[in-house]
Design a protein around this motif. Structure first.
Motif, PDB file in Angstrom:
ATOM      1  N   GLN A 246     -45.440  26.551   9.099  1.00  0.00           N
ATOM      2  CA  GLN A 246     -44.712  26.439  10.371  1.00  0.00           C
ATOM      3  C   GLN A 246     -44.526  24.971  10.775  1.00  0.00           C
ATOM      4  O   GLN A 246     -43.430  24.550  11.141  1.00  0.00           O
ATOM      5  N   TRP A 247     -45.601  24.202  10.702  1.00  0.00           N
ATOM      6  CA  TRP A 247     -45.550  22.803  11.149  1.00  0.00           C
ATOM      7  C   TRP A 247     -44.601  21.971  10.296  1.00  0.00           C
ATOM      8  O   TRP A 247     -43.829  21.169  10.816  1.00  0.00           O
ATOM      9  N   THR A 248     -44.691  22.119   8.981  1.00  0.00           N
ATOM     10  CA  THR A 248     -43.868  21.287   8.100  1.00  0.00           C
ATOM     11  C   THR A 248     -42.389  21.643   8.221  1.00  0.00           C
ATOM     12  O   THR A 248     -41.530  20.759   8.176  1.00  0.00           O
ATOM     13  N   THR A 249     -42.093  22.924   8.382  1.00  0.00           N
ATOM     14  CA  THR A 249     -40.698  23.328   8.576  1.00  0.00           C
ATOM     15  C   THR A 249     -40.132  22.705   9.849  1.00  0.00           C
ATOM     16  O   THR A 249     -39.018  22.164   9.858  1.00  0.00           O
ATOM     17  N   LYS A 250     -40.917  22.764  10.915  1.00  0.00           N
ATOM     18  CA  LYS A 250     -40.481  22.192  12.196  1.00  0.00           C
ATOM     19  C   LYS A 250     -40.250  20.684  12.078  1.00  0.00           C
ATOM     20  O   LYS A 250     -39.361  20.119  12.724  1.00  0.00           O
ATOM     21  N   ALA A 251     -41.045  20.018  11.214  1.00  0.00           N
ATOM     22  CA  ALA A 251     -40.942  18.567  11.057  1.00  0.00           C
ATOM     23  C   ALA A 251     -39.867  18.156  10.051  1.00  0.00           C
ATOM     24  O   ALA A 251     -39.687  16.959   9.805  1.00  0.00           O
ATOM     25  N   GLY A 252     -39.170  19.151   9.464  1.00  0.00           N
ATOM     26  CA  GLY A 252     -38.073  18.834   8.562  1.00  0.00           C
ATOM     27  C   GLY A 252     -38.435  18.741   7.099  1.00  0.00           C
ATOM     28  O   GLY A 252     -37.630  18.301   6.272  1.00  0.00           O
ATOM     29  N   TYR A 253     -39.653  19.167   6.743  1.00  0.00           N
ATOM     30  CA  TYR A 253     -40.063  19.167   5.337  1.00  0.00           C
ATOM     31  C   TYR A 253     -39.569  20.432   4.643  1.00  0.00           C
ATOM     32  O   TYR A 253     -39.510  21.504   5.256  1.00  0.00           O
ATOM     33  N   GLU A 254     -39.229  20.301   3.379  1.00  0.00           N
ATOM     34  CA  GLU A 254     -38.822  21.437   2.560  1.00  0.00           C
ATOM     35  C   GLU A 254     -40.032  21.940   1.782  1.00  0.00           C
ATOM     36  O   GLU A 254     -40.679  21.180   1.055  1.00  0.00           O
ATOM     37  N   HIS A 255     -40.321  23.219   1.938  1.00  0.00           N
ATOM     38  CA  HIS A 255     -41.445  23.841   1.225  1.00  0.00           C
ATOM     39  C   HIS A 255     -40.918  24.273  -0.147  1.00  0.00           C
ATOM     40  O   HIS A 255     -40.598  25.420  -0.363  1.00  0.00           O
ATOM     41  N   TYR A 256     -40.868  23.309  -1.069  1.00  0.00           N
ATOM     42  CA  TYR A 256     -40.147  23.567  -2.323  1.00  0.00           C
ATOM     43  C   TYR A 256     -41.023  24.122  -3.436  1.00  0.00           C
ATOM     44  O   TYR A 256     -40.527  24.538  -4.480  1.00  0.00           O
ATOM     45  N   GLU A 257     -42.345  24.136  -3.223  1.00  0.00           N
ATOM     46  CA  GLU A 257     -43.286  24.759  -4.151  1.00  0.00           C
ATOM     47  C   GLU A 257     -44.496  25.152  -3.333  1.00  0.00           C
ATOM     48  O   GLU A 257     -44.754  24.557  -2.284  1.00  0.00           O
ATOM     49  N   ILE A 258     -45.237  26.157  -3.772  1.00  0.00           N
ATOM     50  CA  ILE A 258     -46.310  26.727  -2.962  1.00  0.00           C
ATOM     51  C   ILE A 258     -47.149  25.665  -2.267  1.00  0.00           C
ATOM     52  O   ILE A 258     -47.431  25.747  -1.063  1.00  0.00           O
ATOM     53  N   SER A 259     -47.572  24.638  -2.997  1.00  0.00           N
ATOM     54  CA  SER A 259     -48.477  23.635  -2.442  1.00  0.00           C
ATOM     55  C   SER A 259     -47.799  22.330  -2.072  1.00  0.00           C
ATOM     56  O   SER A 259     -48.478  21.377  -1.669  1.00  0.00           O
ATOM     57  N   ASN A 260     -46.466  22.275  -2.190  1.00  0.00           N
ATOM     58  CA  ASN A 260     -45.774  20.997  -2.039  1.00  0.00           C
ATOM     59  C   ASN A 260     -44.662  21.053  -1.005  1.00  0.00           C
ATOM     60  O   ASN A 260     -43.832  21.970  -1.012  1.00  0.00           O
ATOM     61  N   PHE A 261     -44.634  20.005  -0.172  1.00  0.00           N
ATOM     62  CA  PHE A 261     -43.706  19.907   0.951  1.00  0.00           C
ATOM     63  C   PHE A 261     -43.113  18.500   0.934  1.00  0.00           C
ATOM     64  O   PHE A 261     -43.851  17.513   0.813  1.00  0.00           O
ATOM     65  N   ALA A 262     -41.802  18.403   1.053  1.00  0.00           N
ATOM     66  CA  ALA A 262     -41.177  17.082   0.976  1.00  0.00           C
ATOM     67  C   ALA A 262     -40.013  16.971   1.943  1.00  0.00           C
ATOM     68  O   ALA A 262     -39.304  17.945   2.214  1.00  0.00           O
ATOM     69  N   LEU A 263     -39.823  15.779   2.465  1.00  0.00           N
ATOM     70  CA  LEU A 263     -38.605  15.502   3.197  1.00  0.00           C
ATOM     71  C   LEU A 263     -37.434  15.569   2.227  1.00  0.00           C
ATOM     72  O   LEU A 263     -37.602  15.342   1.023  1.00  0.00           O
ATOM     73  N   PRO A 264     -36.230  15.909   2.697  1.00  0.00           N
ATOM     74  CA  PRO A 264     -35.078  16.041   1.802  1.00  0.00           C
ATOM     75  C   PRO A 264     -34.894  14.796   0.924  1.00  0.00           C
ATOM     76  O   PRO A 264     -34.917  13.662   1.420  1.00  0.00           O
TER      77      PRO A 264
END
Length: 374
Positions: free
Chosen positions: A223-241
């Motif tokens: 929830q937090w990372t999505t709100k901050a604009g991160y892409e949940h592109y793999e189970i354990s990994n979140f990145a800005l576009p």
């Protein structure tokens, strides 16, 4: 497209949860670097002239390397393989190693991405994990790295530990977001056999991992990372576009890669091999002009199951046209039929010819993948 991974198996001290191959004695480091340079030459044909788009120094703690050793390894790679001019070159580092001088040396050597093992910004968590750095170093190293010109940073964070409250986890994630870190790798605390943590739990010195807490932390994280604009592109990994890990993505996309050093794995599309996880025996074997590895030829079924497992971990999902092309139309149809009960549960959706896990399904990714194995 191909990647190269170098395993640097040395650490200052052992983290209680870690089961990677490493040694806390640096006595063999000079001999090992020498033989890794030798292995590069012996493996010069493994990638068959493919362009290398990522190099990754993992471990262990690669930030323990002297600048001369790091430069030697990179120079040998560039002189041996065809490496892209814009290759992603990552080095894993611990916060206590990243002095301003060290950061300048890494930049000068050609490192353009740092993977920093922060794990937590809280002192209590770091002591419990037996990390070598403190909370102030966790913060300062990121600021220093940014000041040194590193604009591609990823940090590791661990959730679900007994000392980490929900509020503490929220503070950890928010701190990373506030610092402008481009990429987050977040892992649930797991108990690996043979680790110090495993022994502590068996002896009831520390409580067992709270699975419900870990699941709650993961849901909060999404929830937090999505709100901050991160892409949940793999189970354990979140990145800005635009900041996905090129190297790790190659693993999930079944691209070839060469592993160098003790315990390192290699994959060429039809077989997998892994070097011996013993520093002394690795060195001795290379001194005799032999790479000490085991080899596994992959059957079509093994490759299919691996494709299912790795792609389901990604936001792109398991592409049914790829399954049909690589493994046959009948296999695709069978896979879709097997997936129907999981779709009906709400753990997966069929999205533009791809099987994609829902946020709830990501909690059960490994089990779902195994249910779909052939």
């Amino acid at each position: 497209m191909a990647g190269i991974y170098l395993h640097i198996p040395f650490c200052k001290q052992a983290c209680y949860y870690c089961n990677f191959h490493f040694s806390t004695s640096l006595a063999l480091q000079p001999a090992l670097i020498k033989q890794m340079l030798h292995e590069i030459m012996l493996q010069k044909d493994y990638l068959a002239g493919q362009t290398v788009t990522s190099i990754y120094f993992g471990g262990g703690t690669p930030s323990l390397l002297a600048k001369e050793d790091l430069q030697q390894l990179l120079d040998k790679l560039y002189n041996t393989f065809k490496i892209s001019t814009d290759a992603e070159i990552t080095l894993e580092a611990n916060p206590d190693d990243l002095s301003p001088e060290k950061l300048r040396d890494l930049r000068a050597a050609g490192i353009n991405r740092l993977s920093i093992g922060v794990q937590s910004f809280h002192e209590e968590d770091l002591r419990w994990m037996n990390r070598a750095h403190n909370s102030q170093q966790a913060l300062q190293c990121i600021r220093d790295a940014q000041a040194a010109g590193f604009n591609n940073l990823t940090i590791d964070l661990i959730y679900g530990g007994p000392t980490l409250t929900d509020e503490g986890w929220a503070a950890n994630v928010q701190q990373a977001i506030d610092l402008g870190v481009q990429h987050l790798s977040c892992y649930a605390l797991t108990v690996e056999p043979g680790t110090a943590l495993d022994q502590f739990i068996r002896k009831k010195k520390v409580p067992a991992v709270d699975i419900d807490k870990a699941a709650r932390h993961f849901e909060m994280l999404m929830q937090w990372t999505t709100k901050a604009g991160y892409e949940h592109y793999e189970i354990s990994n979140f990145a800005l576009p635009g900041w996905h890990s090129r190297h790790n993505s190659s693993y999930w996309q079944s691209q070839p890669y060469l592993g160098l050093g003790p315990s390192a794995h290699s994959f060429n599309g039809h077989s997998r091999q892994w070097n011996i996880a013993n520093n002394a025996l690795y060195i001795k074997s290379l001194e005799q002009n032999t790479i000490p590895f085991e080899l596994e030829e992959l059957t079509p079924t093994m490759m299919l199951n691996e494709y299912i497992m790795t792609t389901l971990r990604t936001s792109q999902g398991c592409l049914l046209p790829v399954v049909a092309k690589r493994f046959g139309v009948d296999t695709r149809d069978t896979l879709l039929k097997m997936a129907r009960p999981i779709i009906d549960k709400g753990w997966m959706v069929l999205k533009e010819d791809a099987l994609v896990l829902t946020p709830e399904g990501r909690l059960f990714a490994d089990g779902i993948a195994s249910d779909l194995f052939f």
